[in-house]
Design a protein around this motif. Structure first.
Motif, PDB file in Angstrom:
ATOM      1  N   PRO A  10       0.828  -1.206   0.000  1.00 18.77           N
ATOM      2  CA  PRO A  10       0.000   0.000   0.000  1.00 18.77           C
ATOM      3  C   PRO A  10       0.861   1.253   0.000  1.00 18.77           C
ATOM      4  O   PRO A  10       1.928   1.294   0.594  1.00 18.77           O
ATOM      5  N   LEU A  11       0.384   2.290  -0.661  1.00 13.53           N
ATOM      6  CA  LEU A  11       1.131   3.527  -0.788  1.00 13.53           C
ATOM      7  C   LEU A  11       0.590   4.564   0.193  1.00 13.53           C
ATOM      8  O   LEU A  11      -0.604   4.635   0.436  1.00 13.53           O
ATOM      9  N   SER A  12       1.480   5.356   0.745  1.00 12.54           N
ATOM     10  CA  SER A  12       1.054   6.399   1.663  1.00 12.54           C
ATOM     11  C   SER A  12       0.355   7.508   0.893  1.00 12.54           C
ATOM     12  O   SER A  12       0.618   7.738  -0.286  1.00 12.54           O
ATOM     13  N   ALA A  13      -0.533   8.198   1.579  1.00 12.22           N
ATOM     14  CA  ALA A  13      -1.316   9.244   0.922  1.00 12.22           C
ATOM     15  C   ALA A  13      -0.451  10.404   0.471  1.00 12.22           C
ATOM     16  O   ALA A  13      -0.849  11.185  -0.395  1.00 12.22           O
ATOM     17  N   GLY A  14       0.740  10.514   1.034  1.00  8.90           N
ATOM     18  CA  GLY A  14       1.588  11.634   0.683  1.00  8.90           C
ATOM     19  C   GLY A  14       2.344  11.461  -0.615  1.00  8.90           C
ATOM     20  O   GLY A  14       2.954  12.410  -1.108  1.00  8.90           O
ATOM     21  N   ASN A  15       2.355  10.266  -1.173  1.00 11.27           N
ATOM     22  CA  ASN A  15       3.076  10.048  -2.423  1.00 11.27           C
ATOM     23  C   ASN A  15       2.406  10.778  -3.573  1.00 11.27           C
ATOM     24  O   ASN A  15       1.182  10.925  -3.612  1.00 11.27           O
ATOM     25  N   HIS A  16       3.210  11.201  -4.525  1.00 15.11           N
ATOM     26  CA  HIS A  16       2.682  11.925  -5.685  1.00 15.11           C
ATOM     27  C   HIS A  16       1.844  10.978  -6.532  1.00 15.11           C
ATOM     28  O   HIS A  16       2.118   9.786  -6.645  1.00 15.11           O
ATOM     29  N   ALA A  17       0.799  11.528  -7.164  1.00 13.63           N
ATOM     30  CA  ALA A  17      -0.115  10.699  -7.953  1.00 13.63           C
ATOM     31  C   ALA A  17       0.600   9.974  -9.075  1.00 13.63           C
ATOM     32  O   ALA A  17       0.284   8.826  -9.388  1.00 13.63           O
ATOM     33  N   ALA A  18       1.574  10.640  -9.702  1.00 10.42           N
ATOM     34  CA  ALA A  18       2.293  10.006 -10.813  1.00 10.42           C
ATOM     35  C   ALA A  18       3.041   8.781 -10.340  1.00 10.42           C
ATOM     36  O   ALA A  18       3.096   7.762 -11.033  1.00 10.42           O
ATOM     37  N   TRP A  19       3.638   8.860  -9.135  1.00 14.25           N
ATOM     38  CA  TRP A  19       4.363   7.703  -8.620  1.00 14.25           C
ATOM     39  C   TRP A  19       3.400   6.584  -8.239  1.00 14.25           C
ATOM     40  O   TRP A  19       3.726   5.403  -8.351  1.00 14.25           O
ATOM     41  N   ARG A  20       2.217   6.955  -7.781  1.00 14.71           N
ATOM     42  CA  ARG A  20       1.228   5.928  -7.452  1.00 14.71           C
ATOM     43  C   ARG A  20       0.830   5.151  -8.702  1.00 14.71           C
ATOM     44  O   ARG A  20       0.599   3.938  -8.656  1.00 14.71           O
ATOM     45  N   MET A  21       0.727   5.848  -9.837  1.00 17.86           N
ATOM     46  CA  MET A  21       0.377   5.172 -11.080  1.00 17.86           C
ATOM     47  C   MET A  21       1.435   4.173 -11.510  1.00 17.86           C
ATOM     48  O   MET A  21       1.139   3.179 -12.164  1.00 17.86           O
ATOM     49  N   LEU A  22       2.693   4.415 -11.140  1.00 16.98           N
ATOM     50  CA  LEU A  22       3.785   3.527 -11.533  1.00 16.98           C
ATOM     51  C   LEU A  22       3.896   2.305 -10.635  1.00 16.98           C
ATOM     52  O   LEU A  22       4.582   1.341 -10.989  1.00 16.98           O
ATOM     53  N   ALA A  23       3.228   2.327  -9.501  1.00 13.64           N
ATOM     54  CA  ALA A  23       3.376   1.241  -8.535  1.00 13.64           C
ATOM     55  C   ALA A  23       2.674  -0.028  -9.012  1.00 13.64           C
ATOM     56  O   ALA A  23       1.638   0.019  -9.685  1.00 13.64           O
ATOM     57  N   SER A  24       3.238  -1.169  -8.679  1.00 10.37           N
ATOM     58  CA  SER A  24       2.643  -2.455  -9.048  1.00 10.37           C
ATOM     59  C   SER A  24       1.291  -2.628  -8.367  1.00 10.37           C
ATOM     60  O   SER A  24       1.106  -2.251  -7.203  1.00 10.37           O
ATOM     61  N   GLY A  25       0.348  -3.200  -9.106  1.00 10.32           N
ATOM     62  CA  GLY A  25      -0.949  -3.502  -8.537  1.00 10.32           C
ATOM     63  C   GLY A  25      -1.923  -2.348  -8.500  1.00 10.32           C
ATOM     64  O   GLY A  25      -3.008  -2.486  -7.924  1.00 10.32           O
ATOM     65  N   THR A  26      -1.595  -1.205  -9.125  1.00  6.26           N
ATOM     66  CA  THR A  26      -2.499  -0.056  -9.082  1.00  6.26           C
ATOM     67  C   THR A  26      -3.566  -0.102 -10.166  1.00  6.26           C
ATOM     68  O   THR A  26      -4.497   0.696 -10.145  1.00  6.26           O
ATOM     69  N   SER A  27      -3.452  -0.997 -11.130  1.00  8.06           N
ATOM     70  CA  SER A  27      -4.482  -1.148 -12.152  1.00  8.06           C
ATOM     71  C   SER A  27      -5.579  -2.078 -11.637  1.00  8.06           C
ATOM     72  O   SER A  27      -5.304  -3.082 -10.974  1.00  8.06           O
ATOM     73  N   ASP A  28      -6.833  -1.719 -11.926  1.00  8.24           N
ATOM     74  CA  ASP A  28      -7.946  -2.575 -11.504  1.00  8.24           C
ATOM     75  C   ASP A  28      -8.409  -3.510 -12.612  1.00  8.24           C
ATOM     76  O   ASP A  28      -9.427  -4.187 -12.467  1.00  8.24           O
ATOM     77  N   VAL A  29      -7.672  -3.552 -13.732  1.00  9.41           N
ATOM     78  CA  VAL A  29      -7.988  -4.466 -14.826  1.00  9.41           C
ATOM     79  C   VAL A  29      -7.351  -5.824 -14.534  1.00  9.41           C
ATOM     80  O   VAL A  29      -6.147  -5.913 -14.303  1.00  9.41           O
ATOM     81  N   THR A  30      -8.153  -6.854 -14.526  1.00  8.23           N
ATOM     82  CA  THR A  30      -7.645  -8.195 -14.226  1.00  8.23           C
ATOM     83  C   THR A  30      -7.956  -9.140 -15.379  1.00  8.23           C
ATOM     84  O   THR A  30      -8.923  -8.965 -16.112  1.00  8.23           O
ATOM     85  N   TRP A  31      -7.116 -10.152 -15.512  1.00  2.35           N
ATOM     86  CA  TRP A  31      -7.300 -11.178 -16.523  1.00  2.35           C
ATOM     87  C   TRP A  31      -7.342 -12.531 -15.838  1.00  2.35           C
ATOM     88  O   TRP A  31      -7.089 -12.645 -14.641  1.00  2.35           O
ATOM     89  N   CYS A  32      -7.642 -13.547 -16.599  1.00  4.43           N
ATOM     90  CA  CYS A  32      -7.906 -14.847 -15.988  1.00  4.43           C
ATOM     91  C   CYS A  32      -6.641 -15.526 -15.452  1.00  4.43           C
ATOM     92  O   CYS A  32      -6.719 -16.347 -14.554  1.00  4.43           O
ATOM     93  N   GLU A  33      -5.510 -15.184 -16.002  1.00  3.91           N
ATOM     94  CA  GLU A  33      -4.269 -15.814 -15.543  1.00  3.91           C
ATOM     95  C   GLU A  33      -3.995 -15.459 -14.079  1.00  3.91           C
ATOM     96  O   GLU A  33      -4.074 -14.295 -13.679  1.00  3.91           O
ATOM     97  N   GLU A  34      -3.664 -16.467 -13.291  1.00  2.83           N
ATOM     98  CA  GLU A  34      -3.322 -16.225 -11.899  1.00  2.83           C
ATOM     99  C   GLU A  34      -2.009 -15.451 -11.810  1.00  2.83           C
ATOM    100  O   GLU A  34      -1.114 -15.633 -12.634  1.00  2.83           O
ATOM    101  N   THR A  35      -1.914 -14.598 -10.813  1.00  4.59           N
ATOM    102  CA  THR A  35      -0.760 -13.723 -10.707  1.00  4.59           C
ATOM    103  C   THR A  35       0.312 -14.301  -9.788  1.00  4.59           C
ATOM    104  O   THR A  35       0.015 -14.993  -8.819  1.00  4.59           O
ATOM    105  N   TYR A  36       1.549 -13.990 -10.134  1.00  2.00           N
ATOM    106  CA  TYR A  36       2.733 -14.340  -9.341  1.00  2.00           C
ATOM    107  C   TYR A  36       2.836 -15.839  -9.071  1.00  2.00           C
ATOM    108  O   TYR A  36       3.243 -16.258  -7.983  1.00  2.00           O
ATOM    109  N   THR A  37       2.475 -16.646 -10.054  1.00  2.00           N
ATOM    110  CA  THR A  37       2.591 -18.095  -9.891  1.00  2.00           C
ATOM    111  C   THR A  37       3.936 -18.628 -10.389  1.00  2.00           C
ATOM    112  O   THR A  37       4.357 -19.708  -9.973  1.00  2.00           O
ATOM    113  N   HIS A  38       4.591 -17.908 -11.287  1.00  2.00           N
ATOM    114  CA  HIS A  38       5.870 -18.358 -11.840  1.00  2.00           C
ATOM    115  C   HIS A  38       7.032 -17.474 -11.422  1.00  2.00           C
ATOM    116  O   HIS A  38       8.185 -17.853 -11.625  1.00  2.00           O
ATOM    117  N   SER A  39       6.743 -16.297 -10.878  1.00  2.00           N
ATOM    118  CA  SER A  39       7.799 -15.355 -10.528  1.00  2.00           C
ATOM    119  C   SER A  39       7.292 -14.417  -9.444  1.00  2.00           C
ATOM    120  O   SER A  39       6.093 -14.118  -9.383  1.00  2.00           O
TER     121      SER A  39
END
Length: 211
Positions: A10-39
């Motif tokens: 989780p990101l702190s509220a003080g972080n800049h919005a642009a940096w929040r967009m770059l963070a892993s897991g910030t997209s709400d679009v999901t696909w059927c493939e399970e995540t982090y199963t191979h790496s």
């Protein structure tokens, strides 16, 4: 849809919005493939590496696109490379910035294709660039506008092929339309038929290869 392994912090509220967009897991679009199963660092393994197909396509285009308008070849090859890299970034990181870059490339390439068929490659590229810039200003509407805009652009491209009156153009159009239909089918299966029994089918990865 998510497996075990590394999770976005989780990101702190003080972080800049642009940096929040770059963070892993910030997209709400999901696909059927399970995540982090191979790496622990690549969220969707197959959806990420299947983007190599775009890079291979770019190489093929650089070799075979000899008789195209001067502007089209370099721009199309470059756009295909960027498409593959941004899509891989999105699926590896699941970041909002990666999602936006991936979708904006789709819009740009579609507009460029339309410009090629109507004989206005420069105008198509400029219009796509302007549209891409507009979506960067209103990122909240990016995903929805993409879904509403790309299908009409594809239809316009199809109509432009018909206006050429070229038998070869129609042959290419029929072949490409078949691949697009198949691609849309597997893309839809990944979204609407995501069940435990088909999480290993990797339909979205197939979408990357077939498109």
């Amino acid at each position: 849809r998510a497996g075990g392994g590394a999770q976005a912090q989780p990101l702190s509220a003080g972080n800049h919005a642009a940096w929040r967009m770059l963070a892993s897991g910030t997209s709400d679009v999901t696909w059927c493939e399970e995540t982090y199963t191979h790496s622990d660092t690549i969220a969707e393994w197959y959806n990420t590496w299947s983007n190599m197909a775009f890079l291979m396509c770019a190489w093929w285009m650089s070799v075979h696109f000899r008789n195209t308008p001067p502007l089209f070849g370099p721009v199309a090859v470059g756009a295909m490379v960027v498409q593959g890299l941004t899509s891989a970034w999105f699926h590896a990181s699941k970041s909002l910035a990666g999602q936006m870059a991936d979708e904006l490339c789709i819009v740009f390439i579609t507009g460029l294709s339309l410009g090629l068929f109507v004989g206005k490659v420069a105008r198509g590229a400029l219009a796509s660039a302007a549209y891409t810039a507009a979506l960067l200003i209103w990122p909240r509407w990016n995903h929805m506008i993409l879904a509403l805009t790309v299908p009409p652009l594809v239809v316009c491209t199809d109509l432009a092929v018909g206006w050429t009156g070229s038998h070869h153009a129609w042959k290419v159009w029929r072949r490409s339309t078949g691949w697009v239909a198949f691609s849309f089918l597997v893309w839809s299966l990944d979204i609407f038929l995501c069940r435990p029994w088909n999480t290993q089918m990797h339909f979205h990865a197939m979408w990357h290869v077939s498109t």
